[in-house]
Design an enzyme around this catalytic site. Structure first.
Site, mmCIF file in Angstrom:
data_model
loop_
_atom_site.group_PDB
_atom_site.id
_atom_site.type_symbol
_atom_site.label_atom_id
_atom_site.label_comp_id
_atom_site.label_asym_id
_atom_site.label_seq_id
_atom_site.Cartn_x
_atom_site.Cartn_y
_atom_site.Cartn_z
ATOM 1 N N VAL A 293 -20.215 1.390 -5.232
ATOM 2 C CA VAL A 293 -20.521 -0.034 -5.057
ATOM 3 C C VAL A 293 -21.996 -0.224 -4.702
ATOM 4 O O VAL A 293 -22.673 -1.103 -5.251
ATOM 5 C CB VAL A 293 -19.626 -0.671 -3.974
ATOM 6 C CG1 VAL A 293 -19.955 -2.151 -3.845
ATOM 7 C CG2 VAL A 293 -18.146 -0.495 -4.313
ATOM 8 N N LYS B 120 0.869 -1.181 0.000
ATOM 9 C CA LYS B 120 0.000 0.000 0.000
ATOM 10 C C LYS B 120 0.900 1.223 0.000
ATOM 11 O O LYS B 120 2.024 1.181 0.528
ATOM 12 C CB LYS B 120 -0.862 0.022 1.267
ATOM 13 C CG LYS B 120 -2.112 0.834 1.130
ATOM 14 C CD LYS B 120 -3.241 0.040 0.498
ATOM 15 C CE LYS B 120 -4.486 0.849 0.321
ATOM 16 N NZ LYS B 120 -5.600 0.034 -0.153
ATOM 17 N N GLY C 55 -25.129 3.211 2.159
ATOM 18 C CA GLY C 55 -24.196 3.803 1.199
ATOM 19 C C GLY C 55 -24.637 3.510 -0.219
ATOM 20 O O GLY C 55 -24.642 2.357 -0.657
ATOM 21 N N TYR D 167 -24.626 1.417 -5.445
ATOM 22 C CA TYR D 167 -25.525 1.551 -6.588
ATOM 23 C C TYR D 167 -25.556 0.262 -7.422
ATOM 24 O O TYR D 167 -26.623 -0.251 -7.771
ATOM 25 C CB TYR D 167 -25.095 2.741 -7.468
ATOM 26 C CG TYR D 167 -25.944 2.869 -8.703
ATOM 27 C CD1 TYR D 167 -27.195 3.470 -8.640
ATOM 28 C CD2 TYR D 167 -25.506 2.361 -9.928
ATOM 29 C CE1 TYR D 167 -27.998 3.556 -9.770
ATOM 30 C CE2 TYR D 167 -26.300 2.438 -11.061
ATOM 31 C CZ TYR D 167 -27.543 3.042 -10.981
ATOM 32 O OH TYR D 167 -28.333 3.111 -12.093
HETATM 33 P P1 NAD Z 1 -18.255 5.834 -2.452
HETATM 34 O O1 NAD Z 1 -17.533 6.946 -1.787
HETATM 35 O O2 NAD Z 1 -18.604 5.919 -3.886
HETATM 36 O O3 NAD Z 1 -19.621 5.512 -1.662
HETATM 37 C C1 NAD Z 1 -19.741 5.571 -0.288
HETATM 38 C C2 NAD Z 1 -21.082 6.223 0.009
HETATM 39 O O4 NAD Z 1 -21.313 6.193 1.417
HETATM 40 C C3 NAD Z 1 -21.150 7.694 -0.405
HETATM 41 O O5 NAD Z 1 -22.248 7.890 -1.273
HETATM 42 C C4 NAD Z 1 -21.324 8.437 0.911
HETATM 43 O O6 NAD Z 1 -22.135 9.590 0.797
HETATM 44 C C5 NAD Z 1 -21.964 7.367 1.769
HETATM 45 N N1 NAD Z 1 -21.853 7.593 3.204
HETATM 46 C C6 NAD Z 1 -20.841 8.143 3.895
HETATM 47 N N2 NAD Z 1 -21.134 8.185 5.200
HETATM 48 C C7 NAD Z 1 -22.347 7.625 5.347
HETATM 49 C C8 NAD Z 1 -23.196 7.360 6.443
HETATM 50 N N3 NAD Z 1 -22.841 7.684 7.687
HETATM 51 N N4 NAD Z 1 -24.394 6.764 6.239
HETATM 52 C C9 NAD Z 1 -24.768 6.438 4.976
HETATM 53 N N5 NAD Z 1 -24.017 6.662 3.893
HETATM 54 C C10 NAD Z 1 -22.822 7.245 4.070
HETATM 55 O O7 NAD Z 1 -17.371 4.519 -2.153
HETATM 56 P P2 NAD Z 1 -17.450 3.114 -2.875
HETATM 57 O O8 NAD Z 1 -16.401 3.052 -3.920
HETATM 58 O O9 NAD Z 1 -18.858 2.802 -3.224
HETATM 59 O O10 NAD Z 1 -16.972 2.157 -1.693
HETATM 60 C C11 NAD Z 1 -17.838 1.858 -0.615
HETATM 61 C C12 NAD Z 1 -17.050 1.101 0.441
HETATM 62 O O11 NAD Z 1 -16.536 -0.113 -0.119
HETATM 63 C C13 NAD Z 1 -15.829 1.857 0.985
HETATM 64 O O12 NAD Z 1 -15.658 1.508 2.338
HETATM 65 C C14 NAD Z 1 -14.676 1.285 0.162
HETATM 66 O O13 NAD Z 1 -13.455 1.371 0.873
HETATM 67 C C15 NAD Z 1 -15.100 -0.154 -0.005
HETATM 68 N N6 NAD Z 1 -14.562 -0.801 -1.194
HETATM 69 C C16 NAD Z 1 -14.799 -0.282 -2.419
HETATM 70 C C17 NAD Z 1 -14.287 -0.926 -3.553
HETATM 71 C C18 NAD Z 1 -14.569 -0.398 -4.926
HETATM 72 O O14 NAD Z 1 -14.348 -1.137 -5.896
HETATM 73 N N7 NAD Z 1 -15.063 0.823 -5.075
HETATM 74 C C19 NAD Z 1 -13.531 -2.110 -3.419
HETATM 75 C C20 NAD Z 1 -13.323 -2.628 -2.140
HETATM 76 C C21 NAD Z 1 -13.842 -1.964 -1.023
#
Ligand code: NAD
Length: 346
Positions: A180, A79, A176, A182
């Site tokens: 992801v 990382k 959230g 969505y």
């Molecule tokens: P993102 O930032 O697109 O979505 C996260 C959503 O959570 C946002 O819309 C935000 O407004 C919402 N949020 C924040 N605080 C909140 C709360 N208290 N209550 C409700 N909603 C809240 O992130 P993402 O890419 O969709 O990733 C989501 C999670 O999955 C993260 O923890 C990320 O580390 C993990 N993750 C993502 C991926 C990936 O491919 N994107 C891969 C592995 C892990």
């Protein structure tokens, strides 16, 4: 750039770099290359001290070793962090400098996007190093693949708990509605699951409600809604002493990293009769897609099949947990350690 190597037991390399002209202060951590080059993203975040950033990078790099091992990838864990500093304004200069540090590992470390970085930052890194994944026009946005993997993990958890992986008619609460969340809502709507969703951003909630006929609730209500499955797809630490007693769901399967506030909350879920799909096993679809397409040169169908195999990984974890009478988060760690430590000690 000035670099300093730190010796940290249990880690292969910890290197800090500074470049005053670029306003750059970064860290690369390689936890293990036992299974292949260390793969893990670059986080752009602000920390009070370098020590705080190193501590975070150590934890994240180790987590990537476990995640990549369990996903069956020929990749180790690493990382990097670029410390966010208000003095540095030139993003290209910052990430090109980081690219030079990444390049100095000569392929032992491969980076990608993470919290705070975007495909355009990866393009800057590419100008200095070829050891970067997640580029536009290559494996692309990992989120739909992460969502697909979470969906498959949910099917496996349903199969284990209820004897069938059919999620039609089941109610899934999603915390959230971002990238992801969505796509996960889309996978679930397609098989006839009912959705209850929340987000602090109302525009994101509206999109899921409109596109996938979900019901919206305020953020603080998501834990206690009447659901069969809870899917944390926002923040880490959401499974804790306050939230677990509120859950009505019998399964917790989501994308968020580090969902358990502390390890003992994995035990608490078990005491409440809730089956927990360990986060790094369930959310590996994105890294599987990136590695298989960009590092291994696989085609899309073969890569999709590997993401879908998260189903089998989860069933293996649940079976080991039952056999060894341990919580599922410990079973996942044990399986991952067998995979990478077995090779590391040979
Ligand atoms: P993102 O930032 O697109 O979505 C996260 C959503 O959570 C946002 O819309 C935000 O407004 C919402 N949020 C924040 N605080 C909140 C709360 N208290 N209550 C409700 N909603 C809240 O992130 P993402 O890419 O969709 O990733 C989501 C999670 O999955 C993260 O923890 C990320 O580390 C993990 N993750 C993502 C991926 C990936 O491919 N994107 C891969 C592995 C892990």
């Amino acid at each position: 750039m000035q670099t300093r190597e730190k010796s940290v037991p249990g880690y292969e390399r910890v290197v800090c770099g500074t470049d005053e002209t670029a306003g750059y202060h970064g860290i690369v951590v390689i936890h293990s290359t036992a299974l292949g080059p260390a793969v893990g993203g670059t986080r752009f975040w602000s920390y009070k001290t370098e020590d705080d950033a190193v501590t975070d990078a150590l934890r994240l790099a180790r987590g990537m070793t476990y995640k990549n091992a369990l996903a069956g990838l020929p990749a180790g864990g690493g990382k990097s962090i670029v410390m966010r500093d208000s003095k540095a304004t030139d993003r290209e200069q910052l990430f090109r400098t980081h690219g030079r540090l990444v390049n100095s590992f000569a392929g032992k470390y491969i980076t990608a996007e993470d919290v705070g970085t975007s495909p355009s930052d990866m393009e800057y890194i590419l100008k200095e190093s070829s050891y970067v994944a997640g580029l536009q026009g290559r494996s692309g946005d990992p989120s739909p693949h992460t969502a697909r993997g979470v969906f498959r993990a949910m099917q496996a958890a349903a199969k284990y708990k209820w004897g069938s992986d059919d999620l039609s008619g089941k109610t899934v609460s999603i915390q959230g509605c971002g990238h992801v969340g969505y796509f996960l809502a889309g996978e679930l709507a397609r098989v006839g699951a009912k959705l209850i969703v929340t987000d602090v951003d109302q525009a994101k909630v509206k999109r899921v409600v409109d596109d996938h006929k979900a019901t919206a609730v305020p953020p603080e209500e998501i834990y206690s809604v009447a659901a069969d499955v809870f899917a944390p797809c926002a923040l880490g630490g959401v499974l804790n002493d306050q939230t677990i007693p509120q859950l009505k769901a019998m399964l917790v399967v989501g994308a968020a990293n580090n969902q358990l506030l502390e390890s003992r909350h994995g035990d608490l879920l078990e005491q409440h009769g809730i089956l927990y799909a360990p986060d790094y096993a369930a959310n590996a679809g994105g890294v599987i897609n990136g590695c298989c397409i960009e590092m291994l040169g696989w085609d899309v169908p073969r890569t999709l099949a590997k993401t879908d195999a998260i189903y089998d990984t989860l069933l293996t974890i649940f079976a080991l947990a039952e056999r060894a009478k341990i919580p599922t988060y410990q079973a996942a760690d044990r399986l991952a350690e067998e995979l990478w430590k077995g090779v590391a000690t040979k």
